[in-house]
Design a protein around this motif. Sequence first.
Motif, PDB file in Angstrom:
ATOM      1  N   TYR A  73      35.992  34.798  33.648  1.00 17.22           N
ATOM      2  CA  TYR A  73      36.227  36.361  33.399  1.00 17.22           C
ATOM      3  C   TYR A  73      35.700  37.899  34.153  1.00 17.22           C
ATOM      4  CZ  TYR A  73      37.523  34.469  29.048  1.00 17.22           C
ATOM      5  OH  TYR A  73      37.289  32.849  28.117  1.00 17.22           O
ATOM      6  N   GLN A  74      36.236  37.479  35.230  1.00 14.89           N
ATOM      7  CA  GLN A  74      36.028  38.543  36.509  1.00 14.89           C
ATOM      8  C   GLN A  74      36.726  40.052  36.651  1.00 14.89           C
ATOM      9  OE1 GLN A  74      32.681  38.672  37.671  1.00 14.89           O
ATOM     10  NE2 GLN A  74      32.475  40.455  38.971  1.00 14.89           N
ATOM     11  N   LYS A  75      36.441  40.879  36.570  1.00 13.61           N
ATOM     12  CA  LYS A  75      37.014  42.181  36.707  1.00 13.61           C
ATOM     13  C   LYS A  75      37.636  42.577  38.506  1.00 13.61           C
ATOM     14  CE  LYS A  75      36.604  44.122  32.186  1.00 13.61           C
ATOM     15  NZ  LYS A  75      35.947  44.942  30.769  1.00 13.61           N
ATOM     16  N   TYR A  76      38.479  42.952  38.369  1.00 15.54           N
ATOM     17  CA  TYR A  76      39.224  43.470  40.009  1.00 15.54           C
ATOM     18  C   TYR A  76      39.805  44.354  39.481  1.00 15.54           C
ATOM     19  CZ  TYR A  76      36.510  38.830  42.559  1.00 15.54           C
ATOM     20  OH  TYR A  76      36.171  38.385  42.272  1.00 15.54           O
ATOM     21  N   ALA A  77      40.457  44.737  40.084  1.00 19.02           N
ATOM     22  CA  ALA A  77      41.052  46.110  40.417  1.00 19.02           C
ATOM     23  C   ALA A  77      42.218  46.144  39.825  1.00 19.02           C
ATOM     24  CB  ALA A  77      41.760  47.350  42.033  1.00 19.02           C
ATOM     25  N   GLY A  78      43.068  44.827  40.153  1.00 20.41           N
ATOM     26  CA  GLY A  78      44.383  44.083  40.323  1.00 20.41           C
ATOM     27  C   GLY A  78      44.759  43.605  38.896  1.00 20.41           C
ATOM     28  N   GLY A  79      43.642  43.175  38.232  1.00 18.41           N
ATOM     29  CA  GLY A  79      42.934  42.598  37.046  1.00 18.41           C
ATOM     30  C   GLY A  79      42.104  41.300  36.819  1.00 18.41           C
ATOM     31  N   MET A  80      42.040  41.260  34.945  1.00 23.11           N
ATOM     32  CA  MET A  80      41.173  39.754  34.812  1.00 23.11           C
ATOM     33  C   MET A  80      41.562  39.075  35.830  1.00 23.11           C
ATOM     34  SD  MET A  80      38.184  39.438  33.170  1.00 23.11           S
ATOM     35  CE  MET A  80      38.613  40.944  31.218  1.00 23.11           C
ATOM     36  N   VAL A  81      40.504  38.157  36.574  1.00 21.67           N
ATOM     37  CA  VAL A  81      40.761  36.098  36.799  1.00 21.67           C
ATOM     38  C   VAL A  81      39.190  35.342  36.078  1.00 21.67           C
ATOM     39  CG1 VAL A  81      39.999  35.174  38.812  1.00 21.67           C
ATOM     40  CG2 VAL A  81      41.162  37.425  39.523  1.00 21.67           C
ATOM     41  N   LEU A  82      40.561  34.466  35.891  1.00 15.21           N
ATOM     42  CA  LEU A  82      39.578  33.498  35.149  1.00 15.21           C
ATOM     43  C   LEU A  82      40.421  31.463  35.498  1.00 15.21           C
ATOM     44  CD1 LEU A  82      37.850  32.556  32.238  1.00 15.21           C
ATOM     45  CD2 LEU A  82      39.665  32.224  31.580  1.00 15.21           C
ATOM     46  N   VAL A  83      39.926  31.581  36.376  1.00 14.80           N
ATOM     47  CA  VAL A  83      40.433  30.574  37.692  1.00 14.80           C
ATOM     48  C   VAL A  83      39.444  29.449  38.201  1.00 14.80           C
ATOM     49  CG1 VAL A  83      41.517  29.781  40.097  1.00 14.80           C
ATOM     50  CG2 VAL A  83      41.639  31.953  38.698  1.00 14.80           C
ATOM     51  N   TYR A  84      39.557  28.012  37.754  1.00 18.08           N
ATOM     52  CA  TYR A  84      39.136  27.040  38.250  1.00 18.08           C
ATOM     53  C   TYR A  84      38.965  26.822  39.547  1.00 18.08           C
ATOM     54  CZ  TYR A  84      39.328  25.596  33.056  1.00 18.08           C
ATOM     55  OH  TYR A  84      39.260  25.348  31.623  1.00 18.08           O
ATOM     56  N   MET A  85      37.663  26.911  40.205  1.00 14.48           N
ATOM     57  CA  MET A  85      37.941  26.866  41.555  1.00 14.48           C
ATOM     58  C   MET A  85      36.558  25.710  42.781  1.00 14.48           C
ATOM     59  SD  MET A  85      36.914  30.467  44.108  1.00 14.48           S
ATOM     60  CE  MET A  85      37.559  30.824  45.623  1.00 14.48           C
ATOM     61  N   LEU A  86      35.971  25.237  41.563  1.00 14.02           N
ATOM     62  CA  LEU A  86      34.797  24.469  42.001  1.00 14.02           C
ATOM     63  C   LEU A  86      34.592  22.979  41.721  1.00 14.02           C
ATOM     64  CD1 LEU A  86      32.007  26.792  42.806  1.00 14.02           C
ATOM     65  CD2 LEU A  86      33.175  25.894  44.521  1.00 14.02           C
ATOM     66  N   GLY A  87      34.039  22.363  40.907  1.00 21.39           N
ATOM     67  CA  GLY A  87      34.436  20.742  40.644  1.00 21.39           C
ATOM     68  C   GLY A  87      32.693  20.084  41.345  1.00 21.39           C
ATOM     69  N   SER A  88      32.120  19.088  40.222  1.00 18.31           N
ATOM     70  CA  SER A  88      31.705  18.318  40.466  1.00 18.31           C
ATOM     71  C   SER A  88      31.596  16.685  40.141  1.00 18.31           C
ATOM     72  CB  SER A  88      31.246  18.276  39.365  1.00 18.31           C
ATOM     73  OG  SER A  88      30.686  18.272  38.168  1.00 18.31           O
ATOM     74  N   ASP A  89      30.657  15.717  40.379  1.00 21.40           N
ATOM     75  CA  ASP A  89      30.610  14.737  40.051  1.00 21.40           C
ATOM     76  C   ASP A  89      31.461  14.155  38.747  1.00 21.40           C
ATOM     77  OD1 ASP A  89      29.030  15.104  39.293  1.00 21.40           O
ATOM     78  OD2 ASP A  89      28.118  13.310  38.274  1.00 21.40           O
ATOM     79  N   VAL A  90      31.475  15.069  38.096  1.00 25.34           N
ATOM     80  CA  VAL A  90      32.430  14.647  36.636  1.00 25.34           C
ATOM     81  C   VAL A  90      33.361  15.687  36.789  1.00 25.34           C
ATOM     82  CG1 VAL A  90      31.969  14.966  34.018  1.00 25.34           C
ATOM     83  CG2 VAL A  90      30.230  15.255  35.130  1.00 25.34           C
ATOM     84  N   PHE A  91      34.557  14.818  36.797  1.00 25.78           N
ATOM     85  CA  PHE A  91      35.588  15.235  37.603  1.00 25.78           C
ATOM     86  C   PHE A  91      36.983  15.579  35.793  1.00 25.78           C
ATOM     87  CE2 PHE A  91      35.459  12.161  40.513  1.00 25.78           C
ATOM     88  CZ  PHE A  91      35.314  13.194  42.027  1.00 25.78           C
TER      89      PHE A  91
END
Length: 210
Positions: A73-91
């Motif tokens: 839910y990060q606001k940037y000049a171009g719009g809101m970003v809500l993107v999965y970018m990372l993982g863990s051992d719990v897939f």
Amino acid sequence: MRLPGAGSCYISLMNIVDHYLTGLRQAMPPEPLAELALASGASAAQLASLRETYPLCPDSLLRLLGQYNGTYYQKYAGGMVLVYMLGSDVFEYPYYLSSVEQILKDGQANQRSIADIYGHYLDDDPGIVDARIDAGIRQGQRLCFSHCMNNGGSSRLYIDFTPTASGKVGQVVRFLHDPDSYLVIADSFDSYLQMLIDDGYAFLTDENFE
């Protein structure tokens, strides 16, 4: 861009982050990839504030935040970003990258230790906490860089700078809820990124983007 405090290993640290991001973009479906393109990096002042609060913050995390200052839910000049970018051992749980501001807020808010949170339950079930993790330190002393898809309630990721004698400074800790557990999943943030690369970005499943 040269990161605050970056030393002689700067180029190699760039390589692991850039390698991770190149593979991530190739593996990510078109819609979240287009949303991720709206994001920009943290400023030098923001990165410096993070390093000031967490002096042992890995250069590679600073490099990553210098590319993308959060995807929850990060606001940037171009719009809101809500993107999965990372993982863990719990897939089954993909994770967001927290922004510098969210990391600092988490650190300030989490003043209790694991021992404070669980009390006598740790005696009843010592397996809740990996032996490499010091249950007595405040949670905010660990750098929480990621919340999972369930807003962090189900799982979070930390960089731990104050391990027990059997642990390593900078180890990555995964918290998992129900049943609760704290487990070291990598010896360092660099090793953590390499683990996700070696796993083929397994958190980027079709189900997680439906």
